[in-house]
Design a protein around this motif. Sequence first.
Motif, mmCIF file in Angstrom:
data_model
loop_
_atom_site.group_PDB
_atom_site.id
_atom_site.type_symbol
_atom_site.label_atom_id
_atom_site.label_comp_id
_atom_site.label_asym_id
_atom_site.label_seq_id
_atom_site.Cartn_x
_atom_site.Cartn_y
_atom_site.Cartn_z
ATOM 1 N N LYS A 234 0.869 -1.071 0.138
ATOM 2 C CA LYS A 234 -0.013 0.115 0.080
ATOM 3 C C LYS A 234 0.731 1.273 0.000
ATOM 4 O O LYS A 234 0.511 2.218 -0.698
ATOM 5 C CB LYS A 234 -0.810 -0.151 1.097
ATOM 6 N N GLN A 237 1.984 1.917 -3.604
ATOM 7 C CA GLN A 237 0.668 2.287 -4.222
ATOM 8 C C GLN A 237 0.539 3.902 -3.982
ATOM 9 O O GLN A 237 0.540 4.630 -5.067
ATOM 10 C CB GLN A 237 -0.509 1.574 -3.747
ATOM 11 N N PHE A 242 2.467 1.093 -9.635
ATOM 12 C CA PHE A 242 1.354 0.221 -10.208
ATOM 13 C C PHE A 242 1.758 -1.156 -9.661
ATOM 14 O O PHE A 242 2.952 -1.608 -10.132
ATOM 15 C CB PHE A 242 1.074 0.201 -11.423
ATOM 16 N N ASP A 288 -2.740 -4.182 -7.714
ATOM 17 C CA ASP A 288 -3.884 -3.288 -8.407
ATOM 18 C C ASP A 288 -4.184 -4.746 -9.398
ATOM 19 O O ASP A 288 -5.308 -4.293 -10.004
ATOM 20 C CB ASP A 288 -2.969 -2.416 -9.342
#
Length: 322
Positions: A234, A237, A242, A288
Motif C-alpha cells: 500500500k 501504491q 502500480f 492492482d
Amino acid sequence: MPGNSSRKGAIRKSSKRPTAGSGGRVRRGLEGKGPTPKATEREYHKAHKIAEAKKRAAAKKGAPRGRRRTGDAEWIAGRNPVVEALREKVPVTAVYVAEGAERDNRLREVFRLAAEQGIGLLEISRGELDRLTDGAVHQGLAAKIPAYEYAHPDDLLDAADEAGEAPLIVVLDSITDPRNLGAIVRSAAGFGAHGVVIPERRAASMTASAWKTSAGAAARCPVAQTVNLTRQIKAFQEAGCFVVGLAADGDLTLPELAADADLARGPLVIVVGSEGDGLSRLVSENCDRLMSIPMAGVLESLNAGVAASVALYAVAEARAQR
C-alpha cells in the motif's frame, strides 16, 4: 445646585480617563505583551498545527535510515563451499584453517583468492574450528560472513529517483528457499530493478546460500525487509507505483503489460508468490492487477525464480524501447 456635577444623575461632560469600551483600556491591558503572535506561532491555531506537521514530515524524510543488520554472523564450512563463496565474492570477513589441514588444490585456491580479496587467514586448532562451526563437516576449512545489512524499502524508491528512472521493484511473498531468493536478486540486478523486498518472518533471508546463488549480485542490488508486506504494498501504491502480482489465473497477461507503455515504463512493483502456494490472500487482494505468464503445453506453473526472471526480462525489454 446649578453647575454641581457631583449630584446624583449628573452627566460628566469630559474626563481624562477613557470611557468604558474605549481603546485606551485595551491598550493598557496589552502593555508589555508585545505584538500579536502570528497564526503559525499560536499552538491552538490550525495554521500552527499544519506547520508543525510539515516539520515532522520533513524531519522524518531527511532522517538517515541506514541499513539494518539482522541476525548473527554465519559460517560457511567445507572446502568446496568456501571456494565457491570466494569465487562468487560473498562478503567473507575471515577464512579459518585447521592446524595440520591437508594442502590440496582447493586450499591453495582459497589462499590465493583470500589474498587477492584482502581477506584475513587464521590458523586455529581443529577443536576450535569444530566449536565455531557448531560441529559442521568443515574439512579443516571455514569462512565467516557477517549478517546481511538490509536496506529500507524507501531506499529503493530513492535509488530510482536518484537515477532519474521509474521505480522497478520486486516484492517476494513468503519465498522460503534461499536459492530462489538469490536467483531473483540476480535477475533483479541483471534486468535493472532497483531492489527486492522480503518479509521479516516466514521467508528466506540473505544467508550464505542466497549470496552464492546471486553470484555477487546481492552486492549491487539492495534487499529490503518489511514487517508487514501488505502495508508495504500500500505504501508503494501511495508513492505512485502500480502493483502487479504474478498468478496463474491473472486477468492481465505479461505480453499485455509489456505492450502497455504506461504500465511497463511507469513506476512498477512485481509481486512474486511462494514456491508452492503462490500469492497469499491479503497480498493478492491488494495488488492492482494479477498477471499471468502464458505458456505452451501442459506445464502449470513456473518456479518462482524463473517466473520473476521472465517478468523482469519482458519489462526491461519494454523499457528499452523508449
